[in-house]
Design a protein around this motif. Structure first.
Motif, PDB file in Angstrom:
ATOM      1  N   THR A 108     -21.100  40.575 -60.766  1.00 28.87           N
ATOM      2  CA  THR A 108     -21.231  39.817 -61.777  1.00 28.87           C
ATOM      3  C   THR A 108     -21.549  38.499 -61.036  1.00 28.87           C
ATOM      4  N   THR A 109     -22.133  37.939 -61.781  1.00 23.97           N
ATOM      5  CA  THR A 109     -22.647  35.970 -60.909  1.00 23.97           C
ATOM      6  C   THR A 109     -22.010  35.410 -62.008  1.00 23.97           C
ATOM      7  N   VAL A 110     -21.599  34.273 -61.578  1.00 22.65           N
ATOM      8  CA  VAL A 110     -20.931  33.295 -62.419  1.00 22.65           C
ATOM      9  C   VAL A 110     -20.799  31.803 -61.601  1.00 22.65           C
ATOM     10  N   GLY A 125     -26.745  37.374 -67.871  1.00 22.50           N
ATOM     11  CA  GLY A 125     -25.702  38.417 -68.096  1.00 22.50           C
ATOM     12  C   GLY A 125     -24.786  37.844 -67.257  1.00 22.50           C
ATOM     13  N   PHE A 126     -24.995  36.442 -66.750  1.00 28.07           N
ATOM     14  CA  PHE A 126     -23.960  35.829 -66.130  1.00 28.07           C
ATOM     15  C   PHE A 126     -22.410  35.498 -66.893  1.00 28.07           C
ATOM     16  N   PRO A 158     -10.279  40.498 -63.171  1.00 26.52           N
ATOM     17  CA  PRO A 158     -10.498  41.907 -63.846  1.00 26.52           C
ATOM     18  C   PRO A 158     -10.978  41.275 -64.950  1.00 26.52           C
ATOM     19  N   PHE A 159     -11.309  40.323 -65.479  1.00 24.97           N
ATOM     20  CA  PHE A 159     -12.137  39.777 -67.452  1.00 24.97           C
ATOM     21  C   PHE A 159     -13.580  39.442 -66.187  1.00 24.97           C
ATOM     22  N   VAL A 160     -13.748  38.855 -64.711  1.00 21.50           N
ATOM     23  CA  VAL A 160     -15.362  38.429 -65.025  1.00 21.50           C
ATOM     24  C   VAL A 160     -15.396  39.945 -64.415  1.00 21.50           C
ATOM     25  N   ARG A 161     -14.860  40.983 -63.350  1.00 22.21           N
ATOM     26  CA  ARG A 161     -15.298  42.286 -62.942  1.00 22.21           C
ATOM     27  C   ARG A 161     -16.126  42.939 -64.799  1.00 22.21           C
ATOM     28  N   ALA A 162     -14.864  42.990 -65.582  1.00 17.48           N
ATOM     29  CA  ALA A 162     -15.421  43.595 -66.371  1.00 17.48           C
ATOM     30  C   ALA A 162     -16.828  43.541 -67.216  1.00 17.48           C
ATOM     31  N   CYS A 163     -17.053  41.586 -67.553  1.00 18.39           N
ATOM     32  CA  CYS A 163     -18.482  41.072 -67.845  1.00 18.39           C
ATOM     33  C   CYS A 163     -19.592  41.765 -66.887  1.00 18.39           C
ATOM     34  N   THR A 164     -20.100  42.609 -67.071  1.00 13.57           N
ATOM     35  CA  THR A 164     -21.293  42.988 -66.641  1.00 13.57           C
ATOM     36  C   THR A 164     -21.897  43.526 -67.225  1.00 13.57           C
TER      37      THR A 164
END
Length: 195
Positions: free
Chosen positions: A2-4, A75-76, A189-195
């Motif tokens: 994901t891009t943050v 989608g970031f 895990p939250f960021v990983r799920a934000c794809t």
């Protein structure tokens, strides 16, 4: 991956922000650390607040935040520390994001103006200490309602202690190493799920 987009606190880019960026990169994400102050950082809150609120102002900071993410793909994840939470939520009301991460604060979209709405279906997390002197429970509660009204969930994580930027090891009066590791066990895990 994901891009943050990572927005710093009122103190600017400090060790805690750089550590956060490194943890996210190590987990496989692309990270843009947004420099709202153009190279300037602070060790104390009072001069930092004066710079942010009096010299720059929220409108200018929000403009800089939008400008900083202009070239990011949709989608970031918009992430922020304290004042950076305001910037993350503002950007999320302007761009298509996959998630919002707020550390050391929570801001409801409705606090940004009568036209601001939480983006439909976008999940979020907020992490703060229970005795943070800048904790505003009413803002957290309203943020939960705003996110729920958009068909998503705001996970609220509370930590013992009073550190505002409790993940920043360069602020020894605030830093909590145990709370920091617990936070990252939830954030990654939250960021990983934000794809």
């Amino acid at each position: 991956m994901t891009t943050v987009a990572l927005f710093p606190s009122v103190l600017g880019i400090r060790a805690g922000v750089l550590d956060a960026a490194e943890r996210l990169r190590t987990d496989g994400h692309d990270v843009l650390v947004v420099d709202l102050y153009r190279g300037r950082s602070f060790d104390d809150y009072e001069p930092a607040m004066a710079h942010a609120e009096e010299e720059l102002g929220h409108a200018e900071l929000m403009r800089r935040a939008r400008e900083a993410v202009a070239d990011l793909p949709d989608g970031f994840v918009a992430a922020g520390f304290s004042l950076g939470c305001v910037m993350a939520v503002h950007v999320a009301t302007q761009r298509a994001v996959s998630g919002v991460l707020m550390i050391g604060g929570a801001i409801p979209a409705s606090a940004l103006g009568s036209d601001a709405r939480w983006p439909v279906g976008v999940p979020a997390q907020t992490h703060s200490t229970l005795d943070d002197p800048w904790r505003e429970q009413d803002m957290i509660d309203q943020a939960v309602l705003d996110v729920q009204s958009a068909g998503a969930v705001l996970e609220v994580f509370d930590y013992p202690g009073a550190g505002h930027l409790f993940t920043d090891a360069s602020l020894p009066a605030e830093y909590d190493p145990v709370g920091t590791e617990l936070l990252w066990s939830r954030v990654l895990p939250f960021v990983r799920a934000c794809t």
